[in-house]
Design a protein around this motif. Sequence first.
Motif, PDB file in Angstrom:
ATOM      1  N   PHE A  86       0.758  -0.951   0.109  1.00  0.00           N
ATOM      2  CA  PHE A  86       0.005   0.063   0.055  1.00  0.00           C
ATOM      3  C   PHE A  86       1.005   1.159   0.000  1.00  0.00           C
ATOM      4  CE2 PHE A  86      -2.683  -3.374   1.651  1.00  0.00           C
ATOM      5  CZ  PHE A  86      -3.785  -3.284   0.809  1.00  0.00           C
ATOM      6  N   SER A  87       2.215   1.138   0.608  1.00  0.00           N
ATOM      7  CA  SER A  87       2.980   2.331   0.517  1.00  0.00           C
ATOM      8  C   SER A  87       3.536   2.569  -0.830  1.00  0.00           C
ATOM      9  CB  SER A  87       4.258   2.174   1.351  1.00  0.00           C
ATOM     10  OG  SER A  87       3.768   1.990   2.856  1.00  0.00           O
ATOM     11  N   ILE A  88       3.900   1.225  -1.743  1.00  0.00           N
ATOM     12  CA  ILE A  88       4.098   1.706  -3.064  1.00  0.00           C
ATOM     13  C   ILE A  88       3.051   2.273  -3.768  1.00  0.00           C
ATOM     14  CG2 ILE A  88       4.695   0.271  -5.140  1.00  0.00           C
ATOM     15  CD1 ILE A  88       6.124  -1.778  -3.529  1.00  0.00           C
ATOM     16  N   ILE A  89       1.730   1.713  -3.704  1.00  0.00           N
ATOM     17  CA  ILE A  89       0.674   2.277  -4.328  1.00  0.00           C
ATOM     18  C   ILE A  89       0.566   3.756  -4.051  1.00  0.00           C
ATOM     19  CG2 ILE A  89      -1.712   2.375  -4.726  1.00  0.00           C
ATOM     20  CD1 ILE A  89      -0.462   0.119  -6.158  1.00  0.00           C
ATOM     21  N   ARG A  90       0.755   4.267  -2.887  1.00  0.00           N
ATOM     22  CA  ARG A  90       0.671   5.583  -2.623  1.00  0.00           C
ATOM     23  C   ARG A  90       1.627   6.440  -3.021  1.00  0.00           C
ATOM     24  NH1 ARG A  90      -1.288   3.151   2.569  1.00  0.00           N
ATOM     25  NH2 ARG A  90      -3.572   3.180   2.559  1.00  0.00           N
ATOM     26  N   VAL A  91       3.137   6.029  -2.971  1.00  0.00           N
ATOM     27  CA  VAL A  91       4.018   6.542  -3.636  1.00  0.00           C
ATOM     28  C   VAL A  91       3.628   6.821  -5.070  1.00  0.00           C
ATOM     29  CG1 VAL A  91       6.584   6.400  -4.100  1.00  0.00           C
ATOM     30  CG2 VAL A  91       5.927   5.899  -1.877  1.00  0.00           C
ATOM     31  N   LEU A  92       3.295   5.691  -5.808  1.00  0.00           N
ATOM     32  CA  LEU A  92       3.181   5.823  -7.154  1.00  0.00           C
ATOM     33  C   LEU A  92       2.029   6.919  -7.572  1.00  0.00           C
ATOM     34  CD1 LEU A  92       3.025   2.117  -8.161  1.00  0.00           C
ATOM     35  CD2 LEU A  92       4.626   3.965  -8.963  1.00  0.00           C
ATOM     36  N   GLY A  93       1.126   7.043  -6.360  1.00  0.00           N
ATOM     37  CA  GLY A  93       0.020   7.786  -6.747  1.00  0.00           C
ATOM     38  C   GLY A  93       0.607   9.441  -6.623  1.00  0.00           C
ATOM     39  N   ILE A  94       1.489   9.458  -5.584  1.00  0.00           N
ATOM     40  CA  ILE A  94       2.445  10.828  -5.439  1.00  0.00           C
ATOM     41  C   ILE A  94       2.848  11.280  -6.863  1.00  0.00           C
ATOM     42  CG2 ILE A  94       3.919  12.022  -4.133  1.00  0.00           C
ATOM     43  CD1 ILE A  94       2.885  10.563  -1.634  1.00  0.00           C
ATOM     44  N   ALA A  95       3.695  10.190  -7.329  1.00  0.00           N
ATOM     45  CA  ALA A  95       4.445  10.425  -8.387  1.00  0.00           C
ATOM     46  C   ALA A  95       3.481  11.072  -9.498  1.00  0.00           C
ATOM     47  CB  ALA A  95       5.279   9.081  -8.817  1.00  0.00           C
ATOM     48  N   GLN A  96       2.404  10.335  -9.755  1.00  0.00           N
ATOM     49  CA  GLN A  96       1.374  10.639 -10.912  1.00  0.00           C
ATOM     50  C   GLN A  96       0.913  12.100 -10.501  1.00  0.00           C
ATOM     51  OE1 GLN A  96      -1.334   7.581 -12.304  1.00  0.00           O
ATOM     52  NE2 GLN A  96      -0.608   6.469 -10.718  1.00  0.00           N
ATOM     53  N   ILE A  97       0.695  12.496  -9.417  1.00  0.00           N
ATOM     54  CA  ILE A  97       0.429  13.858  -9.086  1.00  0.00           C
ATOM     55  C   ILE A  97       1.298  14.784  -9.365  1.00  0.00           C
ATOM     56  CG2 ILE A  97      -0.125  15.630  -7.298  1.00  0.00           C
ATOM     57  CD1 ILE A  97      -1.805  13.198  -5.832  1.00  0.00           C
ATOM     58  N   VAL A  98       2.688  14.539  -9.014  1.00  0.00           N
ATOM     59  CA  VAL A  98       3.911  15.185  -9.602  1.00  0.00           C
ATOM     60  C   VAL A  98       4.090  15.278 -10.919  1.00  0.00           C
ATOM     61  CG1 VAL A  98       6.700  15.368  -9.455  1.00  0.00           C
ATOM     62  CG2 VAL A  98       4.998  14.824  -7.383  1.00  0.00           C
ATOM     63  N   PHE A  99       4.050  14.280 -11.585  1.00  0.00           N
ATOM     64  CA  PHE A  99       4.046  14.401 -13.121  1.00  0.00           C
ATOM     65  C   PHE A  99       2.939  15.067 -13.696  1.00  0.00           C
ATOM     66  CE2 PHE A  99       6.302   9.944 -13.046  1.00  0.00           C
ATOM     67  CZ  PHE A  99       7.531  10.547 -13.467  1.00  0.00           C
ATOM     68  N   GLY A 100       1.862  15.278 -13.105  1.00  0.00           N
ATOM     69  CA  GLY A 100       0.561  16.029 -13.637  1.00  0.00           C
ATOM     70  C   GLY A 100       1.165  17.419 -13.314  1.00  0.00           C
ATOM     71  N   LEU A 101       1.509  17.710 -12.041  1.00  0.00           N
ATOM     72  CA  LEU A 101       1.801  19.130 -12.072  1.00  0.00           C
ATOM     73  C   LEU A 101       3.070  19.749 -12.817  1.00  0.00           C
ATOM     74  CD1 LEU A 101       1.996  19.231  -7.912  1.00  0.00           C
ATOM     75  CD2 LEU A 101       0.187  20.086  -9.696  1.00  0.00           C
ATOM     76  N   THR A 102       3.993  18.729 -13.230  1.00  0.00           N
ATOM     77  CA  THR A 102       5.058  18.977 -14.096  1.00  0.00           C
ATOM     78  C   THR A 102       4.491  19.367 -15.678  1.00  0.00           C
ATOM     79  OG1 THR A 102       6.629  17.543 -13.052  1.00  0.00           O
ATOM     80  CG2 THR A 102       6.975  18.122 -15.229  1.00  0.00           C
ATOM     81  N   PHE A 103       3.493  18.348 -15.962  1.00  0.00           N
ATOM     82  CA  PHE A 103       2.821  18.727 -17.046  1.00  0.00           C
ATOM     83  C   PHE A 103       2.191  20.088 -17.066  1.00  0.00           C
ATOM     84  CE2 PHE A 103       2.039  14.033 -18.301  1.00  0.00           C
ATOM     85  CZ  PHE A 103       3.427  13.752 -18.336  1.00  0.00           C
ATOM     86  N   ILE A 104       1.600  20.529 -16.115  1.00  0.00           N
ATOM     87  CA  ILE A 104       0.787  21.800 -15.963  1.00  0.00           C
ATOM     88  C   ILE A 104       2.081  22.861 -16.332  1.00  0.00           C
ATOM     89  CG2 ILE A 104      -0.264  23.665 -14.714  1.00  0.00           C
ATOM     90  CD1 ILE A 104      -1.662  21.322 -13.033  1.00  0.00           C
ATOM     91  N   LYS A 105       3.251  22.731 -15.802  1.00  0.00           N
ATOM     92  CA  LYS A 105       4.420  23.864 -16.026  1.00  0.00           C
ATOM     93  C   LYS A 105       4.744  23.712 -17.495  1.00  0.00           C
ATOM     94  CE  LYS A 105       8.979  25.030 -14.404  1.00  0.00           C
ATOM     95  NZ  LYS A 105       9.334  25.267 -15.734  1.00  0.00           N
ATOM     96  N   VAL A 106       4.679  22.382 -17.936  1.00  0.00           N
ATOM     97  CA  VAL A 106       4.938  22.518 -19.452  1.00  0.00           C
ATOM     98  C   VAL A 106       4.181  23.113 -20.433  1.00  0.00           C
ATOM     99  CG1 VAL A 106       5.047  20.806 -21.604  1.00  0.00           C
ATOM    100  CG2 VAL A 106       6.166  19.944 -19.251  1.00  0.00           C
TER     101      VAL A 106
END
Length: 208
Positions: A180-200
Amino acid sequence: MMDIIEFLAMGSFLGLAAGMSPGPLLAVTISETLQHGKWEGIKVAISPLITDLPIILAVLFVLSHLTNSDFFIGIIAFFGASYLIYSGIESLKIKTDSVELNVEKKDALKKGVIVNFGNPHPYVFWLSIGGPIIYKSFSTHVWATILFIAGFYIFLVGSKVVVALIVEKSKYFINSKYYFSIIRVLGIAQIVFGLTFIKVGLDSLNII
């Protein structure tokens, strides 16, 4: 003949680099494998075979007719950002009694297609690297073009399939806190990528 082999080697190297680099599609491949098994992860891994043909054709069209594609990249980036942030939040909301490995299919292929269509990286890659290489390969030989594209996708998809198979060996984690920790870390990673895409997107539209 050597020129043709060079295009194959170039495509293979670029495909492997893209396939193994951290990114939203790799994160979704791992997440789907952990939650629903290797075949769902493999479905995500092969999604570029569905999404990238229209992307390549669109990019080649853009390269042929437009001198400024920033607006196009910006809109795509915002679409990808919204989906990734939503998917990441859903992963953060996961509960220990809400996941089983052998559950009903969750449209992993559809998820992979959406993520890849909304990911600006393929567009940027084909606009800045892949497209020009394809144009150059045309002047060498048709087989140079075929082998470049074949090498790229064999290694791009193949590397992600290998990741899914490796992650499948971790199924014993399914009921552990580590899972469950891995799943949540992956969730955070997807949010971070999402924020990165907003910057792009903002950069592409010259908003920032």
